[in-house]
Design a protein around this motif. Structure first.
Motif, short mmCIF file in Angstrom:
data_model
loop_
_atom_site.label_atom_id
_atom_site.label_comp_id
_atom_site.label_asym_id
_atom_site.label_seq_id
_atom_site.Cartn_x
_atom_site.Cartn_y
_atom_site.Cartn_z
N CYS A 56 0.84 -1.22 0.00
CA CYS A 56 0.00 0.00 0.00
C CYS A 56 0.86 1.26 0.00
CB CYS A 56 -0.90 0.03 1.23
SG CYS A 56 -2.22 -1.18 1.16
N ASN A 363 -12.36 -7.95 1.72
CA ASN A 363 -11.55 -7.05 2.55
C ASN A 363 -11.99 -5.60 2.33
OD1 ASN A 363 -9.36 -6.81 4.47
ND2 ASN A 363 -8.32 -5.66 2.85
N LEU A 367 -12.91 -3.52 5.52
CA LEU A 367 -12.13 -2.33 5.89
C LEU A 367 -12.87 -1.04 5.52
CD1 LEU A 367 -9.19 -2.21 7.16
CD2 LEU A 367 -10.05 -4.43 6.53
N ILE A 447 -5.99 -4.34 -0.41
CA ILE A 447 -5.25 -5.17 0.56
C ILE A 447 -5.02 -4.43 1.86
CG2 ILE A 447 -4.06 -6.60 -1.16
CD1 ILE A 447 -1.62 -4.66 -0.75
N ASN A 449 -4.83 -3.06 5.49
CA ASN A 449 -5.13 -3.76 6.74
C ASN A 449 -5.59 -2.76 7.82
OD1 ASN A 449 -2.82 -2.61 7.94
ND2 ASN A 449 -1.53 -4.32 7.28
N ARG A 450 -5.99 -3.30 8.96
CA ARG A 450 -6.57 -2.49 10.04
C ARG A 450 -5.59 -1.40 10.52
NH1 ARG A 450 -10.87 -3.13 13.99
NH2 ARG A 450 -11.66 -4.83 12.76
N GLU A 451 -4.33 -1.81 10.63
CA GLU A 451 -3.31 -0.87 11.12
C GLU A 451 -3.16 0.32 10.15
OE1 GLU A 451 0.29 -3.02 11.44
OE2 GLU A 451 1.30 -1.41 12.51
N GLN A 452 -3.17 -0.01 8.86
CA GLN A 452 -3.05 1.06 7.86
C GLN A 452 -4.31 1.93 7.84
OE1 GLN A 452 -2.31 -1.78 4.79
NE2 GLN A 452 -0.08 -1.47 4.79
#
Ligand SMILES: Cc1ncc(COP(=O)(O)O)c(C=O)c1O
Length: 467
Positions: A56, A363, A367, A447, A449-452
């Motif tokens: 990303c 996803n 997200l 793609i 993710n939660r942290e991003q």
């Protein structure tokens, strides 16, 4: 160098400046012509010079990392750095680097079948081009030619689209585009294009005083069809979520209402999925949220995740058959040198392998839902509305929530710069609607993710707090 007569004298023996003696930035500023940028500002504020990318993230020439919350331009759906696509393209390049689709080749045939296999019947006939604009251009031409064949004796050529919708930069696609700032310099455009108001929950001019949406904005299409005379109308074109025009998702039932109107009047329904196709909205295709079947679909961006250029226009069988039913006389009279290029098709096949194996639309739904929930909960007098579907989200910014006055242009520009400084690339509906370019846009790789997602949320929270 210019001759006295004003012509350019080319110095064939002139060597290209080495990157070591002249910076790439200078080469860019001296020679590149960027669309939609005022060049006199570029020396002071040069564009971000991206050197590499992974997942990303993109990296500039100084190695600085940015979270790309726009996936380039709504397009790198599977993320950057997928070796599987690179290898598929390299193999194809070595085997057969090019052949036109005036004949045939394996990658295009396999990809057409693959795309058809992902779509519900009767959508199954694929025409390849090179970009979203070309995919739309093709759809418009297909609709005109097909409508005349389906309705002998009538001259069906008009196309009805929406204000704020974007369909591309070529003359036909631009004529369908409902954004004055993108059109004005090139008008008059192609005759026969009409526009109606878009669905706009936040600033609805139809049913905002009522408790539920009446879909009056969809009924506008029928009003225009009747006023123009149905026997002159070929098609309606709409994005499932208006993207570049400020992220305006269709209200529930909207596309179904368009389908009914089209069926009542013998008009074709073109759904422009250049942004929404291939997982962006939380389903594989944007129209799937509505349960209807369009007559013609347009794809580009996510089809190859932008690893190589490719556009596709998919017609339902009844559209295709309109060209077959007179003993072979009729054909869709369009040829594209590069459309369906074998290397682009190979990239698309590898991209679709990844997308379907990893079920990235799921996803996107997950997200996207998370981002929407967290962003909606942010407390700021400047956030008017947060809206979107899947990983396609807009934040409409205002001076204050009561007046809904769009956040001033200068503050929007400042804000976008602040995002870049904080290492997150956020988009905006630049130059799309006069006075209403106040929508921040998020469209990260699927793609994410939660942290991003949390990094994006905190960048938005902290930067908007400083407005
Ligand atoms: C919905 C839609 N259609 C068509 C296009 C044109 O695509 P391209 O820029 O690949 O020509 C775009 C581009 O953003 C788009 O968003």
């Amino acid at each position: 160098m210019f001759s006295q007569a004003g012509g350019v004298i080319f110095q064939y023996n002139q060597r290209m400046p080495e990157a070591t003696s002249v910076s790439l930035r200078d080469l860019d500023i001296e020679h590149l012509w960027h669309g939609n940028l005022q060049h006199k500002d570029l020396k002071k504020r040069p564009p971000l010079e991206v050197a590499s990318a992974e997942g990303c993230y993109v990296f500039d020439t100084e190695g600085r990392r940015y979270l790309d919350a726009m996936a380039g331009l709504f397009c790198v759906n599977v993320g950057y750095g997928r070796k599987e696509i690179v290898n598929a393209v390299a193999k194809q390049m070595a085997e057969l680097p090019y052949y036109p689709l005036t004949q045939s080749h394996g990658p295009a045939a396999r990809l057409a079948a693959r795309v058809a296999g992902l779509l519900p019947k009767p959508l199954g006939r694929v025409f390849f081009s090179n970009s979203g604009s070309e995919a739309v251009e093709t759809a418009l031409k297909m609709a005109r030619q097909c409508s005349r064949r389906m309705h002998p004796g009538q001259n069906r050529y008009k196309v009805i689209a929406r204000h704020r919708g974007y369909h591309g930069f070529t003359m036909g696609a631009l004529s369908a585009t409902g954004q004055a700032p993108r059109r004005q310099a090139f008008e008059p455009l192609v005759p026969g294009f009409l526009h109606v108001a878009p669905p706009d929950h936040y600033r609805c001019g139809f049913c905002s005083a009522q408790s539920t949406c009446t879909l009056s904005c969809a009924d506008e299409f029928e009003r225009v069809i009747r006023m123009e005379a149905p026997e002159t109308v070929a098609a309606i074109i709409a994005e499932p979520v208006i993207g570049g025009g400020g992220i305006l998702p269709d209200p529930e039932g909207y596309l179904a209402r368009l389908r009914e109107i089209c069926d009542r009047h013998g008009v074709l329904l073109i759904v422009d999925e250049v942004i929404t196709g291939f997982g962006r909205t939380g389903k594989l295709f944007g129209f799937e949220h509505s349960g209807i079947r369009p007559d013609i679909l347009t794809f580009a961006k996510g089809l190859t995740s932008a690893y190589l250029p490719l556009g596709a226009t998919v017609a339902a069988e009844h559209v295709f058959e309109a060209f077959e039913d007179d003993g072979g006389e009729a054909k869709f009279t369009q040829v594209s040198t590069f459309g369906g290029h074998p290397c682009s098709a190979a990239a698309a096949l590898a991209n679709l392998d990844i997308l379907t194996r990893e079920r990235l639309w799921e996803n996107s739904a997950r997200l996207g839902g998370y981002l929407l929930e967290k962003l909606t909960a942010l407390e700021s007098p400047h956030i008017g509305e947060v809206r979107g579907r899947g990983l396609l989200i807009g934040l409409e910014l205002v001076e204050d929530q009561r007046s809904k006055t769009p956040l001033a242009e200068g503050r929007m520009i400042q804000l976008q710069r602040a995002f870049r400084e904080s290492g997150v690339l956020v988009g905006r509906n630049n130059d799309s609607v006069t006075g209403f370019c106040n929508v921040l846009i998020l469209s990260p790789p699927l793609i994410l993710n939660r942290e991003q997602a949390d990094v994006i949320i905190s960048a938005i929270e902290s930067n908007i707090a400083r407005v």
